[in-house]
Write a protein that holds these residues in place. Sequence first.
Motif, PDB file in Angstrom:
ATOM      1  N   LEU A 177      18.987   8.928 -10.918  1.00  0.00           N
ATOM      2  CA  LEU A 177      18.378   9.059  -9.568  1.00  0.00           C
ATOM      3  C   LEU A 177      19.457   8.750  -8.359  1.00  0.00           C
ATOM      4  O   LEU A 177      19.760   7.719  -8.496  1.00  0.00           O
ATOM      5  N   GLN A 178      19.293   9.649  -7.325  1.00  0.00           N
ATOM      6  CA  GLN A 178      20.402   9.377  -6.470  1.00  0.00           C
ATOM      7  C   GLN A 178      19.646   8.092  -5.485  1.00  0.00           C
ATOM      8  O   GLN A 178      18.529   8.111  -5.371  1.00  0.00           O
ATOM      9  N   ASP A 179      20.686   7.307  -4.870  1.00  0.00           N
ATOM     10  CA  ASP A 179      20.188   6.201  -3.913  1.00  0.00           C
ATOM     11  C   ASP A 179      19.475   6.804  -2.829  1.00  0.00           C
ATOM     12  O   ASP A 179      18.160   6.372  -2.448  1.00  0.00           O
ATOM     13  N   ALA A 180      19.902   7.901  -2.333  1.00  0.00           N
ATOM     14  CA  ALA A 180      19.170   8.480  -1.301  1.00  0.00           C
ATOM     15  C   ALA A 180      17.885   9.275  -1.251  1.00  0.00           C
ATOM     16  O   ALA A 180      16.907   9.319  -0.626  1.00  0.00           O
ATOM     17  N   ASP A 181      17.428   9.177  -2.894  1.00  0.00           N
ATOM     18  CA  ASP A 181      16.093   9.595  -3.375  1.00  0.00           C
ATOM     19  C   ASP A 181      15.087   8.541  -3.642  1.00  0.00           C
ATOM     20  O   ASP A 181      14.143   8.735  -4.229  1.00  0.00           O
ATOM     21  N   ARG A 182      15.438   7.199  -3.700  1.00  0.00           N
ATOM     22  CA  ARG A 182      14.916   6.198  -3.882  1.00  0.00           C
ATOM     23  C   ARG A 182      13.783   5.974  -2.937  1.00  0.00           C
ATOM     24  O   ARG A 182      14.165   5.939  -1.579  1.00  0.00           O
ATOM     25  N   LEU A 183      12.477   5.443  -3.127  1.00  0.00           N
ATOM     26  CA  LEU A 183      11.652   5.383  -1.958  1.00  0.00           C
ATOM     27  C   LEU A 183      10.734   4.114  -2.584  1.00  0.00           C
ATOM     28  O   LEU A 183      10.239   4.269  -3.916  1.00  0.00           O
ATOM     29  N   TRP A 184      10.180   3.328  -1.890  1.00  0.00           N
ATOM     30  CA  TRP A 184       9.402   2.235  -2.123  1.00  0.00           C
ATOM     31  C   TRP A 184       8.060   2.202  -1.413  1.00  0.00           C
ATOM     32  O   TRP A 184       8.247   2.327  -0.051  1.00  0.00           O
ATOM     33  N   LEU A 185       7.147   2.275  -1.795  1.00  0.00           N
ATOM     34  CA  LEU A 185       5.537   2.328  -0.981  1.00  0.00           C
ATOM     35  C   LEU A 185       5.271   0.750  -1.206  1.00  0.00           C
ATOM     36  O   LEU A 185       5.074   0.262  -2.094  1.00  0.00           O
ATOM     37  N   LEU A 186       5.303   0.264   0.243  1.00  0.00           N
ATOM     38  CA  LEU A 186       5.199  -1.262   0.231  1.00  0.00           C
ATOM     39  C   LEU A 186       3.789  -1.714   0.510  1.00  0.00           C
ATOM     40  O   LEU A 186       3.213  -2.846   0.177  1.00  0.00           O
ATOM     41  N   GLU A 187       3.124  -0.935   1.416  1.00  0.00           N
ATOM     42  CA  GLU A 187       1.769  -1.415   1.581  1.00  0.00           C
ATOM     43  C   GLU A 187       1.100  -0.275   2.143  1.00  0.00           C
ATOM     44  O   GLU A 187       1.530   0.623   2.686  1.00  0.00           O
ATOM     45  N   TRP A 188      -0.525  -0.280   1.959  1.00  0.00           N
ATOM     46  CA  TRP A 188      -1.347   0.794   2.439  1.00  0.00           C
ATOM     47  C   TRP A 188      -2.380   0.206   2.641  1.00  0.00           C
ATOM     48  O   TRP A 188      -2.862  -0.796   2.206  1.00  0.00           O
ATOM     49  N   ASP A 189      -3.096   0.611   3.996  1.00  0.00           N
ATOM     50  CA  ASP A 189      -4.679   0.427   4.166  1.00  0.00           C
ATOM     51  C   ASP A 189      -5.267   1.617   4.602  1.00  0.00           C
ATOM     52  O   ASP A 189      -4.616   2.586   5.098  1.00  0.00           O
ATOM     53  N   CYS A 190      -6.544   1.628   4.998  1.00  0.00           N
ATOM     54  CA  CYS A 190      -7.315   2.341   5.245  1.00  0.00           C
ATOM     55  C   CYS A 190      -8.452   1.807   5.906  1.00  0.00           C
ATOM     56  O   CYS A 190      -9.085   0.823   5.804  1.00  0.00           O
ATOM     57  N   GLU A 191      -9.198   2.940   6.916  1.00  0.00           N
ATOM     58  CA  GLU A 191     -10.380   2.442   7.523  1.00  0.00           C
ATOM     59  C   GLU A 191     -11.204   3.767   8.014  1.00  0.00           C
ATOM     60  O   GLU A 191     -10.538   4.786   8.270  1.00  0.00           O
ATOM     61  N   SER A 192     -12.544   3.789   8.053  1.00  0.00           N
ATOM     62  CA  SER A 192     -13.462   4.778   8.942  1.00  0.00           C
ATOM     63  C   SER A 192     -13.612   4.510  10.158  1.00  0.00           C
ATOM     64  O   SER A 192     -14.204   3.379  10.153  1.00  0.00           O
ATOM     65  N   MET A 193     -13.398   5.358  10.919  1.00  0.00           N
ATOM     66  CA  MET A 193     -13.601   5.139  12.410  1.00  0.00           C
ATOM     67  C   MET A 193     -14.295   6.481  12.964  1.00  0.00           C
ATOM     68  O   MET A 193     -14.127   7.612  12.629  1.00  0.00           O
ATOM     69  N   PRO A 194     -14.863   6.333  14.152  1.00  0.00           N
ATOM     70  CA  PRO A 194     -15.751   7.644  14.910  1.00  0.00           C
ATOM     71  C   PRO A 194     -14.277   8.346  15.372  1.00  0.00           C
ATOM     72  O   PRO A 194     -13.299   8.078  15.615  1.00  0.00           O
ATOM     73  N   ILE A 195     -14.664   9.856  15.130  1.00  0.00           N
ATOM     74  CA  ILE A 195     -13.444  10.701  15.576  1.00  0.00           C
ATOM     75  C   ILE A 195     -13.329  10.518  17.199  1.00  0.00           C
ATOM     76  O   ILE A 195     -12.273  10.442  17.631  1.00  0.00           O
ATOM     77  N   ALA A 196     -14.177  10.385  17.978  1.00  0.00           N
ATOM     78  CA  ALA A 196     -14.308   9.942  19.510  1.00  0.00           C
ATOM     79  C   ALA A 196     -14.691   8.782  19.751  1.00  0.00           C
ATOM     80  O   ALA A 196     -15.846   8.545  19.962  1.00  0.00           O
ATOM     81  N   PRO A 197     -13.730   8.039  20.077  1.00  0.00           N
ATOM     82  CA  PRO A 197     -14.051   6.682  20.325  1.00  0.00           C
ATOM     83  C   PRO A 197     -14.610   6.499  21.870  1.00  0.00           C
ATOM     84  O   PRO A 197     -14.409   7.374  22.630  1.00  0.00           O
ATOM     85  N   PRO A 198     -15.353   5.422  22.075  1.00  0.00           N
ATOM     86  CA  PRO A 198     -15.961   5.362  23.372  1.00  0.00           C
ATOM     87  C   PRO A 198     -14.898   5.437  24.597  1.00  0.00           C
ATOM     88  O   PRO A 198     -13.798   4.864  24.467  1.00  0.00           O
TER      89      PRO A 198
END
Length: 623
Positions: free
Chosen positions: A458-479
């Motif tokens: 695997l080439q160095d340019a093709d290495r990839l690390w997923l370090l963190e993720w989060d999610c939330e549900s929120m209104p489409i149209a905020p006030p």
Amino acid sequence: MTKAVWGIELSKSSLKAVRLERIGQGITLTHTGVLTYSGRDNGVKVDPDMQIREALAGVKAKYKIGGERVALSLSGQATFNRLIKLPPVEASRIHEVVKYEAQSQIPFPIDQVVWNFQFVDRRYGPGEEREVILFAVKKEILEHLLENIRDVGLNVEAIQFGPVALYNFLSYDQEIADSCIAVDVGATNADLLVIDGPKYWVRSLPITGNDITKAVQKAFSVSFDEAERLRSRPGSPAQAQNVFQAMRPVLREFMGEVHRSIGYYKSISKRARFEKVLLLGDALRAGALQKFVSQELQLPAARINKLHRIRTGGSLDAAHVAETLPTLGTALGLALQGLGETRNRVNLLPPEYVKRREMNRKRPLVAAAVVLLYALVGFMMVDAQARVGALAANMEEGRRLQADMEQLQGQMNDVVGKAAALERPLQRVEAFERNEGLLLRAINLVHSNIPDNCLAGLQDADRLWLLEWDCESMPIAPPAPRRIDGREVVSAPATWDPRRKWVVRMEVALLAANRSDSRMEEYLIQNLLGAMQVGSAWKKNPNKSSVVDEFALVRSMEGPQRFEIKPLGRTRELEPSSLQDRGAPPSEGEYALFQITLEIPLDSAEARAAEHGPSAGGVAGVK
């Protein structure tokens, strides 16, 4: 009210049991027991389920538990908990909103878990979001535990997370002030408990007491049991110093995990200020470790060695209780919950188990009622027959008695029918019908594109690390913002808005390798998000799974159906930016950090799910 309850903490290496009894106006500790399993970490192959069953049966027989109520624990590693905030809604809709949030926050299909929640009990301002702690555990884990105890015959009344039971004990019996940190290190598990006023936060740590013991074992070339004795009770000051030096590398790695966890909590709770550290568990018994932890955290550190509100009774030796108390906190918290004396009363017994237990309890009463009913009917029939035989001329009386019996039978049939009708809606309430797979589909599409960084060639340019993720549900149209005193202010929504979207944020790292940010952004779009720009349109990369194509996303800074990539600078460490020291210039380091944001409206996601069908498979670990 229950007068006596057993709290039993189960782990991979031992069983700890206590019995609390309500005597007069107080609570008394009458029994304690610690049973260490044989064959642990010495190369002997053992059946852990058999060890647990034998230990439970032994404790039940030794202490004659019989039908007394029991509360059991699950380790923090087997459970999920999260602090969430609810928008202001009417009191009648709170449970509906919590259920909706549970489906979006719990990272498993909702029909495969047992979940519950607890409100954070504090004073809230007008319109302020209410804080809720969600708890969940997979059904298969609970079913496996209950299968192990089924043949033992224990009267299990509650199942609670071990760290939450520890919090219940500390908040009831110990002087924990407003904010403190508790570190509980056992042989096979270690938990960090942050107590912040009425809130608390739990994290399972990857380094346990066995890891510390193995470092001593390796340094001194002794058996595991001898290494454990040296760790907890070294023979002389010189030997204690040598043992501590052997443990130091593992202890520094352990404290690094503690520092990162505390730093993360402070990032989400800006006002947190801790006053002391409480040390629990057998692995932190040595006095040198107490001093080491205090110096590392710059906080006073102390071990739990005294009960304040709980009395000691029976034939227990007070000195022995003080010696073993640091290992009994979880079991004491379980028993306190069984007595109804705790702040957190979440119970993760499966509803089916609770229903079956209640039916078994009521069975003798139902049987007695049936016998009485048959006796009553039999008496009435005998009486009627006697009357008919004795008063053959009075046929009208006989017909009246027969009509009364038919009326009673009709009423009885009506009650049975109503009971059956009530059961059907209750069964529908237990079935969760919402589509909980939208988030997993999006994550799976991204995750399938993450390369195996250990792959040869695997080439160095093709290495990839997923370090963190989060999610939330929120209104489409905020006030919309309002102007107050010349300033724009966004108010919290007054009611729950069902038109919502998923917002998924990921932080990834690439080897910079003299590439510009724009080139690396193009690489991430093509290889992680699976999309290619053709003219002004985004098309699917035929060689990749494409979350962009699946949900018809466009690259934009705003809008309800979009994606965006933001460079976060350079770093030398493969860890999320939230855990890094941001004092260094962002241009330094061999790794480039990027934040990827996906916004997916729930209505469009559900429509595409109906068109294409749900994505298969679960979410694997980070590579």
